[in-house]
Scaffold this active site. Structure first.
Site, PDB file in Angstrom:
ATOM      1  N   GLU A 199      -2.867  -8.224  -5.127  1.00 14.91           N
ATOM      2  CA  GLU A 199      -1.860  -7.820  -6.110  1.00 14.91           C
ATOM      3  C   GLU A 199      -0.467  -8.106  -5.596  1.00 14.91           C
ATOM      4  O   GLU A 199      -0.212  -8.035  -4.398  1.00 14.91           O
ATOM      5  CB  GLU A 199      -1.942  -6.300  -6.336  1.00 14.91           C
ATOM      6  N   CYS A 244       7.140  -7.194  -4.370  1.00 17.06           N
ATOM      7  CA  CYS A 244       6.301  -6.528  -3.374  1.00 17.06           C
ATOM      8  C   CYS A 244       5.042  -7.369  -3.201  1.00 17.06           C
ATOM      9  O   CYS A 244       4.367  -7.685  -4.178  1.00 17.06           O
ATOM     10  CB  CYS A 244       5.957  -5.128  -3.885  1.00 17.06           C
ATOM     11  N   CYS A 267      -7.616  -3.177   3.604  1.00 21.48           N
ATOM     12  CA  CYS A 267      -6.852  -2.710   4.754  1.00 21.48           C
ATOM     13  C   CYS A 267      -7.765  -1.912   5.664  1.00 21.48           C
ATOM     14  O   CYS A 267      -8.665  -1.208   5.194  1.00 21.48           O
ATOM     15  CB  CYS A 267      -5.699  -1.824   4.280  1.00 21.48           C
ATOM     16  N   CYS A 286      -5.613   5.022   5.599  1.00 21.98           N
ATOM     17  CA  CYS A 286      -4.775   6.162   5.211  1.00 21.98           C
ATOM     18  C   CYS A 286      -5.455   6.862   4.029  1.00 21.98           C
ATOM     19  O   CYS A 286      -5.839   6.211   3.057  1.00 21.98           O
ATOM     20  CB  CYS A 286      -3.369   5.694   4.839  1.00 21.98           C
ATOM     21  N   CYS A 340      -4.361   6.433   0.219  1.00 17.83           N
ATOM     22  CA  CYS A 340      -4.008   5.076  -0.230  1.00 17.83           C
ATOM     23  C   CYS A 340      -5.194   4.362  -0.857  1.00 17.83           C
ATOM     24  O   CYS A 340      -6.307   4.372  -0.311  1.00 17.83           O
ATOM     25  CB  CYS A 340      -3.491   4.283   0.969  1.00 17.83           C
ATOM     26  N   GLY A 393      -2.583  -4.089   2.475  1.00 16.24           N
ATOM     27  CA  GLY A 393      -2.767  -4.543   3.849  1.00 16.24           C
ATOM     28  C   GLY A 393      -1.732  -4.019   4.818  1.00 16.24           C
ATOM     29  O   GLY A 393      -0.718  -3.456   4.421  1.00 16.24           O
ATOM     30  N   SER A 429       6.930  -3.124   5.882  1.00 12.47           N
ATOM     31  CA  SER A 429       6.476  -1.738   6.034  1.00 12.47           C
ATOM     32  C   SER A 429       5.231  -1.716   6.893  1.00 12.47           C
ATOM     33  O   SER A 429       4.279  -2.459   6.653  1.00 12.47           O
ATOM     34  CB  SER A 429       6.168  -1.163   4.650  1.00 12.47           C
ATOM     35  N   SER A 458       5.774   3.889   8.232  1.00 15.09           N
ATOM     36  CA  SER A 458       5.089   4.907   7.426  1.00 15.09           C
ATOM     37  C   SER A 458       4.725   6.093   8.310  1.00 15.09           C
ATOM     38  O   SER A 458       3.642   6.125   8.892  1.00 15.09           O
ATOM     39  CB  SER A 458       3.826   4.303   6.807  1.00 15.09           C
ATOM     40  N   HIS A 494       4.922   9.707   7.456  1.00 11.34           N
ATOM     41  CA  HIS A 494       4.122  10.602   6.598  1.00 11.34           C
ATOM     42  C   HIS A 494       3.812  11.995   7.145  1.00 11.34           C
ATOM     43  O   HIS A 494       3.128  12.779   6.479  1.00 11.34           O
ATOM     44  CB  HIS A 494       2.789   9.955   6.184  1.00 11.34           C
ATOM     45  N   ASN A 548       1.583   8.854  -5.411  1.00 12.28           N
ATOM     46  CA  ASN A 548       1.285   8.137  -6.629  1.00 12.28           C
ATOM     47  C   ASN A 548      -0.212   8.334  -6.867  1.00 12.28           C
ATOM     48  O   ASN A 548      -1.016   7.892  -6.048  1.00 12.28           O
ATOM     49  CB  ASN A 548       1.592   6.665  -6.336  1.00 12.28           C
ATOM     50  N   CYS A 564       0.385  -0.381  -5.250  1.00 13.33           N
ATOM     51  CA  CYS A 564      -0.471  -1.485  -4.833  1.00 13.33           C
ATOM     52  C   CYS A 564      -1.863  -1.017  -4.478  1.00 13.33           C
ATOM     53  O   CYS A 564      -2.057   0.040  -3.920  1.00 13.33           O
ATOM     54  CB  CYS A 564       0.167  -2.237  -3.687  1.00 13.33           C
TER      55      CYS A 564
HETATM   56  N1  SAH Z   1       0.358  -0.898   5.617  1.00 16.34           N
HETATM   57  C1  SAH Z   1       1.762  -0.723   5.344  1.00 16.34           C
HETATM   58  C2  SAH Z   1       2.099  -0.996   3.888  1.00 16.34           C
HETATM   59  C3  SAH Z   1       1.506   0.062   2.977  1.00 16.34           C
HETATM   60  S1  SAH Z   1       2.100   0.248   1.336  1.00 16.34           S
HETATM   61  C4  SAH Z   1       2.202   0.650   5.757  1.00 16.34           C
HETATM   62  O1  SAH Z   1       1.356   1.452   6.129  1.00 16.34           O
HETATM   63  O2  SAH Z   1       3.397   0.918   5.727  1.00 16.34           O
HETATM   64  C5  SAH Z   1       3.718   0.894   1.438  1.00 16.34           C
HETATM   65  C6  SAH Z   1       3.857   2.406   1.481  1.00 16.34           C
HETATM   66  O3  SAH Z   1       3.199   3.077   0.406  1.00 16.34           O
HETATM   67  C7  SAH Z   1       3.320   3.007   2.762  1.00 16.34           C
HETATM   68  O4  SAH Z   1       4.240   3.927   3.270  1.00 16.34           O
HETATM   69  C8  SAH Z   1       2.069   3.692   2.273  1.00 16.34           C
HETATM   70  O5  SAH Z   1       1.648   4.703   3.150  1.00 16.34           O
HETATM   71  C9  SAH Z   1       2.514   4.200   0.935  1.00 16.34           C
HETATM   72  N2  SAH Z   1       1.422   4.607   0.027  1.00 16.34           N
HETATM   73  C10 SAH Z   1       0.138   4.215   0.039  1.00 16.34           C
HETATM   74  N3  SAH Z   1      -0.559   4.817  -0.936  1.00 16.34           N
HETATM   75  C11 SAH Z   1       0.292   5.615  -1.597  1.00 16.34           C
HETATM   76  C12 SAH Z   1       0.169   6.513  -2.702  1.00 16.34           C
HETATM   77  N4  SAH Z   1      -0.976   6.682  -3.333  1.00 16.34           N
HETATM   78  N5  SAH Z   1       1.282   7.169  -3.104  1.00 16.34           N
HETATM   79  C13 SAH Z   1       2.458   6.987  -2.472  1.00 16.34           C
HETATM   80  N6  SAH Z   1       2.640   6.159  -1.432  1.00 16.34           N
HETATM   81  C14 SAH Z   1       1.571   5.491  -0.984  1.00 16.34           C
END
Ligand code: SAH
Length: 358
Positions: free
Chosen positions: A102, A115, A122, A126, A129, A171, A203, A226, A228, A302, A345
């Site tokens: 995507e 993006c 991946c 997490c 995600c 990823g 990121s 990230s 968190h 999200n 994504c």
């Molecule tokens: N692998 C990279 C890119 C991930 S996507 C990373 O870990 O940073 C970009 C951001 O969106 C990351 O901070 C990821 O943790 C966050 N993310 C993933 N799923 C999400 C969700 N359902 N709601 C909000 N943020 C989310």
């Protein structure tokens, strides 16, 4: 040249931008054409939005034929194209091996941000995600990363340009630096998209050695980490790879990134109601970041249909921001774009994969 990937028994031609400028110049010479033709071909691809070699009318016909014999331009199949009410657009692309990725185009008055994804799936796992739910299938090639950029670029109107790139799709970008770095070089180069490094944000889940490797490139890419969680106990639960790394090692690497590049690091923090959104979490986070030149980007969860996490209420989110700010930490809450098209994504791909399984 990159080996040709196989589908069934028929070979797929590599994307012409799988080669960098020097590689394409060498190919031109080997094919009996002057090296400067490479620059002209790349201008058609990156600046003039050609969709076919045949459109490159100032390139000699024999060279156009040679190009189409050896290379492809946009081989991925557009499996879906969604347009949200805020004009966010999302493409689901099917690759030659049946895998889906995507990429998203987001519009604001003065910006067009894209993006992009770097892997199919991946491995980081997490727990909130969508991208990692089915594990990692494979890394994308440089050409597969760039095709996303070019396909989104072609959704823009004449005169509109991509202004920012965020590597925040499916990823873990730093787990695929081998493909990502040449792709970023092309985005950055004058003969490529000519996008300043400061307009590109990568990121990462936080892989210390890879963060340092990126810093050593001597480029001004923005780094978003990230985080968190304010402590390892919570982070271990949310980001499974953390138990082998730990927050301190990540912050050390991010500090090195800042020292080497001079770029302020952004810390992303997904807000999960009842998990990491309490004022005391904000205080703990602030204390860890206080001595640093940092910025916190809060991302309200999200929703992902098969996951139970939800975003906190707006007042709770505001309170989190206020606590951080009271410690002098600049914080922003990420705006939600493309809310009506599952623009987070991984969700479209997940739906596609689930459908295939059913
Ligand atoms: N692998 C990279 C890119 C991930 S996507 C990373 O870990 O940073 C970009 C951001 O969106 C990351 O901070 C990821 O943790 C966050 N993310 C993933 N799923 C999400 C969700 N359902 N709601 C909000 N943020 C989310």
């Amino acid at each position: 040249m990159t080996p040709l990937p196989l589908v069934g028994t028929s070979a797929i031609k590599p994307r012409v931008y799988e080669l960098d400028a020097a590689g394409l110049a060498a190919w031109c010479e080997a094919a009996g054409f002057p090296a400067y033709r490479a620059e002209q071909i790349r201008r058609w691809i990156f600046g003039r939005r050609a969709n076919d070699f045949a459109e490159m009318h100032d390139v000699p016909a024999a060279l156009r034929t040679a190009l189409s014999n050896d290379f492809s331009l946009f081989p991925a199949r557009r499996a879906q194209h969604q347009v949200a009410s805020d004009r966010t657009e999302k493409l689901l692309l099917e690759l030659h091996d049946g895998q889906f990725i995507e990429c998203v185009l987001m519009r604001e008055t003065d910006r067009r941000t894209i993006c992009i994804s770097t892997q199919v799936g991946c491995a980081m796992g997490c727990v909130f995600c969508a991208s990692g739910l089915l594990g990692l299938k494979r890394n994308l090639t440089t050409g597969e990363i760039l095709e996303q950029v070019l396909r989104l670029d072609r959704l823009l109107q004449k005169g509109e340009q991509i202004t920012n790139v965020v590597v925040m799709g499916i990823g873990e970008p730093l787990a695929n630096l081998k493909s990502l770095i040449p792709a970023l070089d092309t985005l950055n180069e004058k003969g490529g998209l000519g996008l300043g490094a400061r307009r590109i944000t990568i990121s990462t889940v936080g892989l210390p050695e890879k963060i340092r490797e990126l810093a050593q490139l001597g480029k001004q890419y923005n780094l978003a980490v990230s985080l968190h969680a304010p402590n390892d106990e919570i982070r271990d639960r949310l980001v499974p790879v953390n138990d082998k790394i730990g927050i301190d090692a990540i912050l050390d690497a991010a500090d090195d990134y800042f020292t080497i590049t001079g770029r302020r690091v952004t810390y992303e923090y997904v807000l999960l109601s009842g998990v990491n959104d309490e004022p005391q979490h904000a205080r703990q986070l602030a204390k860890r970041l206080q001595s640093r030149i940092a910025h916190v980007n809060l991302i309200p969860m999200n929703g992902v249909s098969e996951l139970e996490f939800v975003a906190p209420t707006a007042p709770r989110t505001v309170e989190f921001v206020q606590v951080l700010e009271s410690f002098g930490i600049p914080a922003t809450v990420r705006k939600r774009k493309g809310a009506d098209i599952d623009a987070a994504c991984g969700q479209l791909r997940l739906a596609q994969e689930r459908e295939a399984t059913v």
